[in-house]
Design an enzyme around this catalytic site. Structure first.
Site, PDB file in Angstrom:
ATOM      1  N   ASP A   1       5.535   4.393  -1.691  1.00 26.02           N
ATOM      2  CA  ASP A   1       6.667   3.563  -2.124  1.00 26.02           C
ATOM      3  C   ASP A   1       7.186   2.645  -1.030  1.00 26.02           C
ATOM      4  O   ASP A   1       8.397   2.525  -0.844  1.00 26.02           O
ATOM      5  CB  ASP A   1       7.804   4.479  -2.619  1.00 26.02           C
ATOM      6  CG  ASP A   1       8.876   3.702  -3.370  1.00 26.02           C
ATOM      7  OD1 ASP A   1       8.570   2.629  -3.910  1.00 26.02           O
ATOM      8  OD2 ASP A   1      10.027   4.171  -3.416  1.00 26.02           O
TER       9      ASP A   1
ATOM     10  N   ASP B   1      13.244  10.227  -1.629  1.00 25.14           N
ATOM     11  CA  ASP B   1      13.719   9.240  -0.650  1.00 25.14           C
ATOM     12  C   ASP B   1      14.732   9.875   0.302  1.00 25.14           C
ATOM     13  O   ASP B   1      15.677  10.527  -0.133  1.00 25.14           O
ATOM     14  CB  ASP B   1      14.391   8.070  -1.362  1.00 25.14           C
ATOM     15  CG  ASP B   1      13.433   7.332  -2.278  1.00 25.14           C
ATOM     16  OD1 ASP B   1      12.645   6.535  -1.769  1.00 25.14           O
ATOM     17  OD2 ASP B   1      13.483   7.584  -3.499  1.00 25.14           O
TER      18      ASP B   1
ATOM     19  N   HIS C   1       8.706  12.499  -5.184  1.00 28.95           N
ATOM     20  CA  HIS C   1       8.978  11.464  -4.175  1.00 28.95           C
ATOM     21  C   HIS C   1      10.469  11.505  -3.856  1.00 28.95           C
ATOM     22  O   HIS C   1      11.297  11.109  -4.680  1.00 28.95           O
ATOM     23  CB  HIS C   1       8.573  10.091  -4.706  1.00 28.95           C
ATOM     24  CG  HIS C   1       8.943   8.976  -3.774  1.00 28.95           C
ATOM     25  ND1 HIS C   1       8.377   8.839  -2.526  1.00 28.95           N
ATOM     26  CD2 HIS C   1       9.845   7.968  -3.879  1.00 28.95           C
ATOM     27  CE1 HIS C   1       8.902   7.778  -1.918  1.00 28.95           C
ATOM     28  NE2 HIS C   1       9.809   7.242  -2.712  1.00 28.95           N
TER      29      HIS C   1
HETATM   30 ZN   LIG Z   1      11.114   5.631  -2.536  1.00 30.88          ZN
END
Ligand SMILES: [Zn+2]
Length: 318
Positions: free
Chosen positions: A171, A51, A49
């Protein structure tokens, strides 16, 4: 006497080396499992993941600068994952954020691009979500959601002639009805939404709530920076732990199965900016698949994609 001692030492060394060669030699793990009806199917989904800007800027995350803030380098992740996938055709990986992938892609030589195209064609590497980023769902205008998702999808279509099959919003700190509509809209994803937060059920969308985070169950965090025990299967070394780790696996799988209505559960094998040294994850998953499938027949471990997982979930009442 001296010669005799030396001869004995040499002989013992030779025997030791022979044993080590036998015990510490290459092990071919069987990672070719598949879905088996009537058993608990544990689906491992290797992912990272990434960001697109959080504690560091998107540029810093890509090149890996400012490690004092966060030890994250997406360039390393993508380099590393490609190498690990090439080691075993049964290994698979999902990747979401095109803001990083596209930056990496244009830096690759034609030969590497060809290899990556083959990994995508074979299904070893699959783009999920496929937007420029994994957008927030609360503060973002729906036009921007559509625009950023379209941008990423167009690039994937142009480069790989593929359209992402699955939504992957893991998320966003809560979901919106708009997101549900977009995921279910014709022409967008046919797949599923996956998250660790509850989601209102929408037709054609599989909604799952993970017991915890979008990482693996406790004890199965195999990143190079992690501290969980690897599967130690060399009997000549201390801390041989195959039986213990298989039992840990059973405990974690059963705990999740007890709060799941179907006999298919998913383990998200990754977390924020994981796989900077991808082999550390893949190696341990290979061992788990091999040993759990070999010894524990009520369970089955599989390298499978979320689409397979969602199809199985969708086929059963939940
Ligand atoms: Zn995130």
């Amino acid at each position: 006497m001296w010669l005799s001692s030396r001869a004995r030492a040499a002989a013992w060394l030779l025997i030791s080396m022979f044993i080590m060669e036998v015990q510490g030699s290459y092990i071919k793990y069987n990672t070719t499992g598949g879905i088996v009806d009537g058993k608990l199917n544990v689906h491992l989904v290797p992912h990272t993941h990434d960001d697109v800007g959080w504690l560091k800027t998107v540029d810093q995350y890509y090149v890996g600068s400012n490690f004092s803030i966060q030890g994250a380098c997406v360039r390393n992740i993508l380099d590393s994952v490609v190498v690990a996938l090439l080691k075993d055709p049964s290994r698979k990986f999902v990747y979401a954020e095109q803001a990083f992938f596209q930056r990496w892609w244009v830096e690759q030589c034609v030969e590497v691009q060809e290899v990556v195209k083959q990994l995508v064609d074979s299904g070893q590497l699959e783009f999920i979500n496929g937007g420029w980023c994994m957008h927030d769902e609360a503060a973002t205008h729906y036009i921007d959601m559509i625009d950023q998702t379209t941008l990423g999808h167009r690039m994937i279509k142009k480069q790989f002639n593929k359209t992402p099959r699955i939504g992957w919003q893991i998320d966003p700190f809560g979901h919106s009805g708009v997101q549900g509509y977009l995921l279910g809209a014709e022409g967008c994803y046919r797949g599923s939404l996956v998250d660790f937060t509850p989601y209102p059920r929408v037709e054609h969308i599989f909604a799952g709530a993970f017991p915890g985070h979008y990482g693996p169950p406790n004890g199965f965090y195999f990143d190079v920076s992690g501290s969980d025990s690897p599967v130690q299967d060399d009997t000549l070394l201390y801390d041989y732990n195959v039986n213990g780790r298989v039992n840990d696996f059973i405990d974690a799988a059963m705990a999740q199965a007890n709060v799941t209505q179907t006999n298919h559960i998913m383990w998200t094998m990754g977390d924020d900016f994981q796989y900077q040294y991808a082999e550390s994850w893949f190696r341990e998953m290979d061992k788990l698949i091999n040993y759990v499938n070999k010894f524990i027949f009520p369970l089955l471990v599989i390298h499978r994609w979320p689409p397979d997982f969602s199809q199985q979930q969708a086929a059963q009442p939940s």
